[in-house]
Design an enzyme around this catalytic site. Structure first.
Site, mmCIF file in Angstrom:
data_model
loop_
_atom_site.group_PDB
_atom_site.id
_atom_site.type_symbol
_atom_site.label_atom_id
_atom_site.label_comp_id
_atom_site.label_asym_id
_atom_site.label_seq_id
_atom_site.Cartn_x
_atom_site.Cartn_y
_atom_site.Cartn_z
ATOM 1 N N GLN A 78 56.765 47.626 -3.063
ATOM 2 C CA GLN A 78 57.268 48.285 -4.283
ATOM 3 C C GLN A 78 56.149 48.148 -5.027
ATOM 4 O O GLN A 78 56.373 47.216 -6.043
ATOM 5 C CB GLN A 78 58.770 48.016 -4.666
ATOM 6 C CG GLN A 78 58.855 49.131 -5.731
ATOM 7 C CD GLN A 78 60.502 49.052 -6.143
ATOM 8 O OE1 GLN A 78 61.336 48.450 -5.325
ATOM 9 N NE2 GLN A 78 60.720 49.635 -7.295
ATOM 10 N N PHE A 79 54.960 48.993 -5.220
ATOM 11 C CA PHE A 79 54.011 48.634 -6.454
ATOM 12 C C PHE A 79 54.513 48.933 -7.598
ATOM 13 O O PHE A 79 53.991 48.262 -8.553
ATOM 14 C CB PHE A 79 53.060 49.671 -5.781
ATOM 15 C CG PHE A 79 53.101 51.293 -6.425
ATOM 16 C CD1 PHE A 79 52.605 51.450 -7.663
ATOM 17 C CD2 PHE A 79 53.550 52.144 -5.483
ATOM 18 C CE1 PHE A 79 52.843 52.832 -7.969
ATOM 19 C CE2 PHE A 79 53.845 53.251 -5.893
ATOM 20 C CZ PHE A 79 53.465 53.806 -7.040
ATOM 21 N N THR A 80 55.440 49.603 -7.759
ATOM 22 C CA THR A 80 55.836 49.795 -9.418
ATOM 23 C C THR A 80 56.581 48.578 -9.894
ATOM 24 O O THR A 80 56.541 48.542 -11.026
ATOM 25 C CB THR A 80 57.315 51.085 -9.522
ATOM 26 O OG1 THR A 80 58.259 50.493 -8.653
ATOM 27 C CG2 THR A 80 56.436 52.050 -8.891
#
Length: 150
Positions: A78-80
């Site tokens: 999850q890059f966010t």
């Protein structure tokens, strides 16, 4: 490297209405990777994930680890989690590692966790639009950043 650990009684990941991962009692781990993450970050977070005493013992006290309960795990990239929100209202994801760096680190994290807990770790699919469903047990949610070890 940053993780969000959620103690779950069940969790699943679907892509295009097809379930690609599903567990019962254990952990859902969301993983955010930055460019300068390395094996040291992976080792630190894997040890924490496997050994955090966040599962209830016979006295209903959080005194057992994932290893102690032989729990299951889903790891989702999850890059966010690496969003910068200091300026304005649109998060910046410039700190998030690009796929050529992030994919090998993500894969290594999963493989290292499998060795640590002695069982298969389920995953989402890197870069896919995923729907994550979970029943957060407790609720118990822990955030750990490998750059803030102290």
């Amino acid at each position: 490297m940053r993780i969000v650990i959620q103690r779950v009684s069940e969790a699943s990941v679907s892509i295009e209405n097809h379930k690609v991962a599903e567990i019962q009692s254990g952990l859902l781990v969301l993983l955010g990777i930055v460019e300068d993450d390395d094996q040291e970050d992976i080792n630190y977070l894997v040890r924490k994930t496997a050994n955090l005493r966040i599962f209830n013992d016979e006295n209903e006290v959080m005194n057992k680890s994932l290893i102690d309960i032989a729990g299951e795990v889903i790891v989702v990239s999850q890059f966010t989690l690496q969003a910068a929100t200091k300026k304005g209202n649109r998060p910046s994801y410039i700190k998030a590692a690009k796929p050529d760096i992030a994919i090998p680190l993500y894969t290594n994290f999963v493989q290292t966790l499998e060795k640590e807990i002695g069982k298969k770790v389920q995953t989402g699919q890197f870069g896919a639009d995923m729907q994550v469903a979970l029943v957060n047990d407790g609720p118990v949610t822990i955030i750990i950043d490998s750059k803030n070890k102290e």
